[in-house]
Design a protein around this motif. Structure first.
Motif, PDB file in Angstrom:
ATOM      1  N   HIS A 197       0.823  -1.211   0.000  1.00 15.71           N
ATOM      2  CA  HIS A 197       0.000   0.000   0.000  1.00 15.71           C
ATOM      3  C   HIS A 197       0.858   1.261   0.000  1.00 15.71           C
ATOM      4  CE1 HIS A 197      -3.767  -2.130   1.894  1.00 15.71           C
ATOM      5  NE2 HIS A 197      -3.434  -2.600   0.713  1.00 15.71           N
ATOM      6  N   ILE A 198       1.918   1.229   0.772  1.00 12.95           N
ATOM      7  CA  ILE A 198       2.801   2.400   0.852  1.00 12.95           C
ATOM      8  C   ILE A 198       3.401   2.721  -0.514  1.00 12.95           C
ATOM      9  CG2 ILE A 198       5.053   3.160   1.738  1.00 12.95           C
ATOM     10  CD1 ILE A 198       4.247   1.794   4.410  1.00 12.95           C
ATOM     11  N   GLU A 199       3.872   1.710  -1.202  1.00 10.82           N
ATOM     12  CA  GLU A 199       4.462   1.942  -2.520  1.00 10.82           C
ATOM     13  C   GLU A 199       3.418   2.455  -3.508  1.00 10.82           C
ATOM     14  OE1 GLU A 199       7.692   1.965  -3.124  1.00 10.82           O
ATOM     15  OE2 GLU A 199       7.844   1.562  -0.981  1.00 10.82           O
ATOM     16  N   SER A 200       2.212   1.910  -3.437  1.00 13.60           N
ATOM     17  CA  SER A 200       1.133   2.359  -4.334  1.00 13.60           C
ATOM     18  C   SER A 200       0.749   3.809  -4.051  1.00 13.60           C
ATOM     19  CB  SER A 200      -0.094   1.459  -4.169  1.00 13.60           C
ATOM     20  OG  SER A 200       0.188   0.134  -4.570  1.00 13.60           O
ATOM     21  N   LEU A 201       0.675   4.157  -2.773  1.00 15.81           N
ATOM     22  CA  LEU A 201       0.324   5.530  -2.400  1.00 15.81           C
ATOM     23  C   LEU A 201       1.424   6.510  -2.815  1.00 15.81           C
ATOM     24  CD1 LEU A 201      -1.205   4.808   1.112  1.00 15.81           C
ATOM     25  CD2 LEU A 201      -2.440   5.817  -0.827  1.00 15.81           C
ATOM     26  N   LYS A 202       2.669   6.097  -2.686  1.00 15.40           N
ATOM     27  CA  LYS A 202       3.775   6.955  -3.125  1.00 15.40           C
ATOM     28  C   LYS A 202       3.685   7.221  -4.624  1.00 15.40           C
ATOM     29  CE  LYS A 202       7.271   5.882   0.404  1.00 15.40           C
ATOM     30  NZ  LYS A 202       8.595   5.260   0.664  1.00 15.40           N
ATOM     31  N   SER A 203       3.365   6.173  -5.385  1.00 18.43           N
ATOM     32  CA  SER A 203       3.238   6.334  -6.844  1.00 18.43           C
ATOM     33  C   SER A 203       2.067   7.248  -7.182  1.00 18.43           C
ATOM     34  CB  SER A 203       3.036   4.965  -7.500  1.00 18.43           C
ATOM     35  OG  SER A 203       4.177   4.146  -7.328  1.00 18.43           O
ATOM     36  N   ALA A 204       0.956   7.072  -6.474  1.00 17.62           N
ATOM     37  CA  ALA A 204      -0.223   7.911  -6.716  1.00 17.62           C
ATOM     38  C   ALA A 204       0.068   9.360  -6.374  1.00 17.62           C
ATOM     39  CB  ALA A 204      -1.406   7.399  -5.899  1.00 17.62           C
ATOM     40  N   LEU A 205       0.772   9.579  -5.269  1.00 19.81           N
ATOM     41  CA  LEU A 205       1.097  10.942  -4.860  1.00 19.81           C
ATOM     42  C   LEU A 205       2.034  11.600  -5.861  1.00 19.81           C
ATOM     43  CD1 LEU A 205       0.663  13.022  -2.624  1.00 19.81           C
ATOM     44  CD2 LEU A 205       2.620  12.052  -1.419  1.00 19.81           C
ATOM     45  N   LEU A 262       0.193  12.716  -8.852  1.00 22.40           N
ATOM     46  CA  LEU A 262      -0.609  13.915  -8.581  1.00 22.40           C
ATOM     47  C   LEU A 262       0.256  15.165  -8.429  1.00 22.40           C
ATOM     48  CD1 LEU A 262      -3.094  12.409  -5.967  1.00 22.40           C
ATOM     49  CD2 LEU A 262      -3.709  13.225  -8.255  1.00 22.40           C
ATOM     50  N   GLY A 263       1.576  14.958  -8.416  1.00 24.23           N
ATOM     51  CA  GLY A 263       2.478  16.097  -8.266  1.00 24.23           C
ATOM     52  C   GLY A 263       2.641  16.551  -6.836  1.00 24.23           C
ATOM     53  N   GLY A 264       2.273  15.681  -5.882  1.00 26.34           N
ATOM     54  CA  GLY A 264       2.379  16.039  -4.477  1.00 26.34           C
ATOM     55  C   GLY A 264       3.628  15.474  -3.843  1.00 26.34           C
ATOM     56  N   HIS A 265       3.751  15.674  -2.542  1.00 26.74           N
ATOM     57  CA  HIS A 265       4.901  15.157  -1.806  1.00 26.74           C
ATOM     58  C   HIS A 265       4.429  14.696  -0.437  1.00 26.74           C
ATOM     59  CE1 HIS A 265       4.903  18.882   0.587  1.00 26.74           C
ATOM     60  NE2 HIS A 265       4.708  19.504  -0.561  1.00 26.74           N
ATOM     61  N   GLU A 266       5.266  13.870   0.204  1.00 22.89           N
ATOM     62  CA  GLU A 266       4.887  13.337   1.504  1.00 22.89           C
ATOM     63  C   GLU A 266       4.798  14.442   2.543  1.00 22.89           C
ATOM     64  OE1 GLU A 266       6.808   9.738   2.851  1.00 22.89           O
ATOM     65  OE2 GLU A 266       7.572   9.377   0.825  1.00 22.89           O
ATOM     66  N   ALA A 267       3.851  14.270   3.477  1.00 25.22           N
ATOM     67  CA  ALA A 267       3.652  15.264   4.519  1.00 25.22           C
ATOM     68  C   ALA A 267       4.841  15.289   5.468  1.00 25.22           C
ATOM     69  CB  ALA A 267       2.372  14.961   5.295  1.00 25.22           C
ATOM     70  N   HIS A 268       5.174  16.497   5.914  1.00 28.42           N
ATOM     71  CA  HIS A 268       6.233  16.643   6.906  1.00 28.42           C
ATOM     72  C   HIS A 268       5.684  16.222   8.264  1.00 28.42           C
ATOM     73  CE1 HIS A 268       9.259  18.467   9.517  1.00 28.42           C
ATOM     74  NE2 HIS A 268      10.031  18.573   8.460  1.00 28.42           N
ATOM     75  N   ALA A 269       6.462  15.457   9.003  1.00 31.29           N
ATOM     76  CA  ALA A 269       5.988  14.893  10.277  1.00 31.29           C
ATOM     77  C   ALA A 269       5.519  15.968  11.252  1.00 31.29           C
ATOM     78  CB  ALA A 269       7.101  14.061  10.920  1.00 31.29           C
TER      79      ALA A 269
END
Length: 208
Positions: free
Chosen positions: A55-63, A66-73
Motif C-alpha cells: 500500500h505504501i508503494e502504491s500511495l507513493k506512486s499515486a502521490l 498527482l504532483g504532491g509530496h509526503e507530509a512533513h511529520a
C-alpha cells in the motif's frame, strides 16, 4: 482545478502517513519470538506487513502522479496522531498475542475509515485512479479485519492456556460462530440498505 488537485494530494499524503506509521508495530511483532507458536496470528501479521508495504508503494506512486509530496511529520496532524498511536502499540508488544492482534485491528479500523474518506473524495473529484486504489486497499484491510476477528477465539484460548488458566478449546468454534453472527446485518439494516436510506440527506420544507 488547482484546489481539487491540492486537496486530493493532501488526502493521499495523509493516508500514506497513516500506513507508514502502522507498519512499525507490524514489523516489531514479526520479531517476537513467541509469534511462531501461534500459526494463525503469525500468518495474519505477515500478510499485514506485506499489505502495508504494498500500500505504501502504491500511495507513493499515486502521490507522485498527482504532483504532491509526503507530509512533513511536524506539520501533519494525521502523522502526529498516528505517531502517538504507533508508539502506544509498540510499547505493548511484549503482551500476549491476542492483545497484539487487538491493537492491529484497531489500527486497521482507522485505515479502513480513512480509505473510505479517500475513496469518496476521489470519486467526488472525478479521479478514478485514486478512487480505485483506495477501494482496493479498503478491500484488502476489510478482508483481513474479518479474518482477525475469526482467528481471535483460537488465539485467546491458546493465550489462556499459555498462562496456565484452564480454557476449553472446544469453545473456539462456538465463539467464532457467534462473532460471525454479530457481523451479519440485521433485517432492519438490510431494509435500510435496500431502500438507500443509510447516509442519505433528508431535508424538510417548512409549510407556510
Amino acid at each position: 482545478m488547482a484546489d481539487i488537485e491540492h486537496s486530493l494530494q493532501t488526502y493521499v499524503s495523509d493516508m500514506l502517513a497513516v500506513e507508514e506509521h502502522i507498519r512499525v508495530p507490524f514489523e516489531t511483532q514479526l520479531r517476537d519470538g513467541d509469534l511462531p507458536k501461534y500459526p494463525s496470528a503469525d500468518a495474519l501479521i505477515r500478510r499485514l506487513s506485506d499489505l502495508s508495504n504494498t500500500h505504501i508503494e502504491s500511495l507513493k506512486s499515486a502521490l507522485q502522479a498527482l504532483g504532491g509530496h509526503e507530509a512533513h511529520a511536524v506539520k501533519s496532524a494525521v502523522v502526529n496522531v498516528e505517531g502517538w498511536f504507533a508508539s502506544a502499540i509498540d510499547k505493548v508488544r511484549k503482551t500476549k498475542i491476542a492483545k497484539a492482534l487487538r491493537d492491529d485491528y484497531t489500527a486497521l479500523s482507522l485505515c479502513t475509515v480513512s480509505y473510505s474518506m479517500l475513496l469518496s473524495t476521489a470519486n467526488a473529484y472525478g479521479e478514478p485512479a485514486v478512487m480505485q486504489l483506495a477501494e482496493q486497499h479498503l478491500r484488502d484491510y476489510a478482508q483481513i479485519l474479518m479474518e482477525i476477528a475469526l482467528a481471535m477465539p483460537g488465539v485467546v484460548v491458546q493465550d489462556l492456556s499459555e498462562t496456565g488458566v484452564p480454557a476449553n478449546p472446544a469453545t473456539t468454534a462456538d465463539s467464532r460462530r457467534r462473532i460471525q453472527e454479530a457481523w451479519r446485518p440485521s433485517p432492519e439494516l438490510e431494509a435500510r440498505m435496500s431502500s438507500g436510506s443509510i447516509g442519505s440527506t433528508q431535508t424538510t420544507t417548512a409549510q407556510t
